[in-house]
Design an enzyme around this catalytic site. Structure first.
Site, PDB file in Angstrom:
ATOM      1  N   VAL A  82       0.846  -1.191   0.000  1.00  0.00           N
ATOM      2  CA  VAL A  82       0.000   0.000   0.000  1.00  0.00           C
ATOM      3  C   VAL A  82       0.884   1.246   0.000  1.00  0.00           C
ATOM      4  O   VAL A  82       1.764   1.392   0.851  1.00  0.00           O
ATOM      5  CB  VAL A  82      -0.923   0.015   1.222  1.00  0.00           C
ATOM      6  CG1 VAL A  82      -1.779   1.279   1.241  1.00  0.00           C
ATOM      7  CG2 VAL A  82      -1.807  -1.233   1.251  1.00  0.00           C
ATOM      8  N   VAL A  84       0.958   5.677  -1.389  1.00  0.00           N
ATOM      9  CA  VAL A  84       0.449   6.844  -2.107  1.00  0.00           C
ATOM     10  C   VAL A  84       1.632   7.783  -2.306  1.00  0.00           C
ATOM     11  O   VAL A  84       2.402   8.035  -1.363  1.00  0.00           O
ATOM     12  CB  VAL A  84      -0.667   7.567  -1.322  1.00  0.00           C
ATOM     13  CG1 VAL A  84      -1.117   8.823  -2.061  1.00  0.00           C
ATOM     14  CG2 VAL A  84      -1.854   6.635  -1.081  1.00  0.00           C
ATOM     15  N   ARG A  90      -3.436  13.156   1.046  1.00  0.00           N
ATOM     16  CA  ARG A  90      -4.612  13.875   1.542  1.00  0.00           C
ATOM     17  C   ARG A  90      -5.596  14.238   0.429  1.00  0.00           C
ATOM     18  O   ARG A  90      -6.229  15.284   0.450  1.00  0.00           O
ATOM     19  CB  ARG A  90      -4.199  15.137   2.311  1.00  0.00           C
ATOM     20  CG  ARG A  90      -3.308  14.834   3.525  1.00  0.00           C
ATOM     21  CD  ARG A  90      -2.899  16.097   4.273  1.00  0.00           C
ATOM     22  NE  ARG A  90      -2.036  15.761   5.392  1.00  0.00           N
ATOM     23  CZ  ARG A  90      -0.706  15.633   5.301  1.00  0.00           C
ATOM     24  NH1 ARG A  90      -0.099  15.829   4.142  1.00  0.00           N
ATOM     25  NH2 ARG A  90       0.003  15.315   6.353  1.00  0.00           N
ATOM     26  N   ARG A  91      -5.691  13.360  -0.539  1.00  0.00           N
ATOM     27  CA  ARG A  91      -6.668  13.565  -1.629  1.00  0.00           C
ATOM     28  C   ARG A  91      -7.649  12.401  -1.721  1.00  0.00           C
ATOM     29  O   ARG A  91      -8.356  12.276  -2.724  1.00  0.00           O
ATOM     30  CB  ARG A  91      -5.937  13.742  -2.969  1.00  0.00           C
ATOM     31  CG  ARG A  91      -4.978  14.928  -2.990  1.00  0.00           C
ATOM     32  CD  ARG A  91      -4.448  15.166  -4.391  1.00  0.00           C
ATOM     33  NE  ARG A  91      -3.405  16.169  -4.427  1.00  0.00           N
ATOM     34  CZ  ARG A  91      -2.835  16.630  -5.543  1.00  0.00           C
ATOM     35  NH1 ARG A  91      -3.217  16.137  -6.718  1.00  0.00           N
ATOM     36  NH2 ARG A  91      -1.882  17.531  -5.493  1.00  0.00           N
ATOM     37  N   GLY A  92      -7.647  11.534  -0.711  1.00  0.00           N
ATOM     38  CA  GLY A  92      -8.602  10.436  -0.691  1.00  0.00           C
ATOM     39  C   GLY A  92      -8.166   9.198  -1.447  1.00  0.00           C
ATOM     40  O   GLY A  92      -8.962   8.270  -1.610  1.00  0.00           O
ATOM     41  N   LEU A  94      -5.838   6.855  -0.615  1.00  0.00           N
ATOM     42  CA  LEU A  94      -5.757   5.692   0.267  1.00  0.00           C
ATOM     43  C   LEU A  94      -7.153   5.200   0.640  1.00  0.00           C
ATOM     44  O   LEU A  94      -7.435   3.995   0.583  1.00  0.00           O
ATOM     45  CB  LEU A  94      -4.970   6.038   1.528  1.00  0.00           C
ATOM     46  CG  LEU A  94      -4.899   4.926   2.578  1.00  0.00           C
ATOM     47  CD1 LEU A  94      -4.204   3.697   2.023  1.00  0.00           C
ATOM     48  CD2 LEU A  94      -4.201   5.413   3.841  1.00  0.00           C
ATOM     49  N   SER A 119       2.982   0.011   8.395  1.00  0.00           N
ATOM     50  CA  SER A 119       4.189   0.829   8.464  1.00  0.00           C
ATOM     51  C   SER A 119       3.989   1.976   9.446  1.00  0.00           C
ATOM     52  O   SER A 119       4.925   2.396  10.127  1.00  0.00           O
ATOM     53  CB  SER A 119       4.539   1.367   7.072  1.00  0.00           C
ATOM     54  OG  SER A 119       3.450   2.104   6.526  1.00  0.00           O
ATOM     55  N   GLU A 120       2.762   2.495   9.512  1.00  0.00           N
ATOM     56  CA  GLU A 120       2.390   3.538  10.466  1.00  0.00           C
ATOM     57  C   GLU A 120       1.065   3.133  11.107  1.00  0.00           C
ATOM     58  O   GLU A 120       0.017   3.219  10.465  1.00  0.00           O
ATOM     59  CB  GLU A 120       2.268   4.890   9.773  1.00  0.00           C
ATOM     60  CG  GLU A 120       3.565   5.399   9.179  1.00  0.00           C
ATOM     61  CD  GLU A 120       3.408   6.751   8.503  1.00  0.00           C
ATOM     62  OE1 GLU A 120       3.471   7.773   9.223  1.00  0.00           O
ATOM     63  OE2 GLU A 120       3.203   6.777   7.287  1.00  0.00           O
ATOM     64  N   TYR A 124      -4.441   2.795   9.965  1.00  0.00           N
ATOM     65  CA  TYR A 124      -5.429   1.785   9.581  1.00  0.00           C
ATOM     66  C   TYR A 124      -6.572   1.581  10.570  1.00  0.00           C
ATOM     67  O   TYR A 124      -7.544   0.910  10.248  1.00  0.00           O
ATOM     68  CB  TYR A 124      -4.709   0.455   9.324  1.00  0.00           C
ATOM     69  CG  TYR A 124      -3.823   0.541   8.103  1.00  0.00           C
ATOM     70  CD1 TYR A 124      -4.363   0.457   6.828  1.00  0.00           C
ATOM     71  CD2 TYR A 124      -2.454   0.759   8.235  1.00  0.00           C
ATOM     72  CE1 TYR A 124      -3.561   0.554   5.710  1.00  0.00           C
ATOM     73  CE2 TYR A 124      -1.636   0.864   7.114  1.00  0.00           C
ATOM     74  CZ  TYR A 124      -2.203   0.766   5.847  1.00  0.00           C
ATOM     75  OH  TYR A 124      -1.406   0.878   4.735  1.00  0.00           O
ATOM     76  N   PHE A 410       4.734  -9.286   5.402  1.00  0.00           N
ATOM     77  CA  PHE A 410       4.387  -9.479   3.997  1.00  0.00           C
ATOM     78  C   PHE A 410       4.109  -8.137   3.355  1.00  0.00           C
ATOM     79  O   PHE A 410       3.496  -7.989   2.388  1.00  0.00           O
ATOM     80  CB  PHE A 410       3.188 -10.437   3.867  1.00  0.00           C
ATOM     81  CG  PHE A 410       1.986 -10.057   4.710  1.00  0.00           C
ATOM     82  CD1 PHE A 410       1.033  -9.184   4.226  1.00  0.00           C
ATOM     83  CD2 PHE A 410       1.818 -10.572   5.994  1.00  0.00           C
ATOM     84  CE1 PHE A 410      -0.069  -8.832   4.993  1.00  0.00           C
ATOM     85  CE2 PHE A 410       0.719 -10.252   6.745  1.00  0.00           C
ATOM     86  CZ  PHE A 410      -0.230  -9.370   6.245  1.00  0.00           C
TER      87      PHE A 410
END
Length: 410
Positions: A82, A84, A90-92, A94, A119-120, A124, A410
């Site tokens: 995943v 971006v 910040r444009r939607g 994700l 990762s962060e 999520y 993974f």
């Protein structure tokens, strides 16, 4: 800005994957690592976000089978790759990819769960993923720590084997271990190569990967993969054993492999990779304080089909509770569900009965594998008890006798 989401053709995989690498810092991978991920990528389950002719977002799914409490191995979609691009934050993008993934998983109807490593971690939770497992790392001072091994350890034979030559034997041991611990992934074809990745540029001064098999009663009963990083100072050798992975089928084989690592010449430290938080080596050592154990989050779990997910596992203590669940991102899961089950099986159906517990799908995902007590979530205000006594009973039922653990990312 209008971003188009579509399944990338395999012919654009290099560009698609290159954007993923760029989003994660832009440092090129070793060719053998890229080649493996190319092989393991399921292009038909991948997403590219395009702004005109430019790929600005990536996401993919792996078709996994995840062990759950009770020993079943359940289909689960492994969310991965995943990214971006920094120019399109910040444009939607994700959110759109997360929406598309969960809708596609639900439409296929085969996987009641989605899982990921973050990762962060802050990202999520808003999409309903709860931190369900932890993993432990350690740096063990083998000059100050003794290992007390159980009876029978002397009967185990150890044999050094080239890692590539030992794959079949190691995978047989690993496969037998999967049902015994929630959170482990049954390895599908191709994934057996992941633990063997050993690019010279990523060894940080350590040796090539090595492998030792444990044998008991004429059968392979365990294995360890590791490297050695030599080091010296004025007092003498201070090498580090870099433990990659270790699995065993019995206590004696497990202890024999750990003793082997402790006794390696010219070394004074064992640095482990990810290990279960209840890994038994911690109770073999003489001084746990000199092992520098640290813990971090690992696998995140999300209910895609709540009823099917709760029915897929068993419960070590009887449970009969009405769960009132909120799930704004996947509203088909919202409402009241009666969960009834025990160690033999479970059912989970919609109901209009009064709730016993109120919680979000994120909290349910965190508790699903038995590693996060519902009582702890309640203490944080994230689970509410509607019927006295329901929280304690449900916490016991959702528990696991061993800590859930994800052995590799993974």
């Amino acid at each position: 800005m209008r971003t188009d989401l579509r399944v990338p053709d395999p012919s654009v995989w290099d560009d698609w994957y290159g954007k993923l690498v760029l989003a994660f810092g832009g440092v090129p991978e070793a060719p053998e690592e890229t080649a493996l991920w190319r092989e393991l990528t399921e292009c038909e389950r991948s997403i590219g976000a395009w702004d005109g002719s430019e790929i600005v977002g990536t996401a993919s799914l792996h078709s996994f089978r995840l062990s759950v409490p009770g020993g079943a191995v359940v289909p689960a979609a492994g969310v991965t790759m995943v990214s971006v691009q920094a120019t399109h934050r910040r444009r939607g993008v994700l959110r759109a990819m997360m929406r598309r993934q969960l809708d596609d998983i639900r439409a296929a109807g085969d996987e009641p769960l989605a899982v990921l490593t973050a990762s962060e971690p802050d990202i999520y939770g808003r999409f309903g993923y709860g931190a369900a497992t932890q993993t432990a790392y350690a740096e063990i001072d083998t000059t100050r720590v003794r290992l007390n091994v159980p009876e029978g350890t002397e009967d185990v034979t150890l044999r050094a084997v080239a890692p590539e030559a030992a794959v079949e034997a190691c995978e047989a041991v690993y496969a037998r271990r999967v049902p015994a611990r929630p959170g482990m992934l049954a390895r599908l074809p191709g994934w057996e190569r992941l633990p063997l990745l050993d690019p010279p540029g990523e060894r940080e001064g350590a040796s090539p990967l090595r492998c030792v098999l444990a044998e008991s009663g004429g059968e392979v009963s365990g294995y360890v993969r590791f490297a050695v990083k030599p080091d010296w100072d004025m007092a003498g050798p201070r090498g580090t054993v870099v433990l990659r992975d270790l699995e065993a089928l019995d206590q004696a084989s497990y202890a024999a492999l750990w003793r082997f690592l402790f006794d390696l010449d010219l070394t004074s430290v064992i640095r482990t990779g990810p290990r279960p938080v209840d890994d038994p080596w911690q109770y073999l050592v003489s001084d746990i304080r000199r092992c520098a154990v640290r813990v971090r989050d690992s696998l995140y779990v999300r209910m895609v089909d709540l009823g099917a997910a709760l029915e897929a596992r068993t419960y070590p203590a009887p449970v009969d509770a009405v769960l009132e669940v909120t799930d704004p991102f996947c509203p088909w899961n919202e409402g009241r569900w009666r969960l009834s089950g025990d160690a033999k099986g479970a059912s989970c159906e919609r109901t209009k009965d009064a709730p016993d517990l109120r919680l979000g799908v994120r909290e349910l995902g965190a508790a699903y594998l038995g590693g996060v007590p519902l009582t702890a979530l309640a203490g944080a205000g994230r689970v509410q008890e509607a019927r006295q006594g329901a929280l304690t009973a449900a916490t016991t039922a959702f528990g696991s006798p061993v800590a859930p653990w994800l052995p590799h990312s993974f």
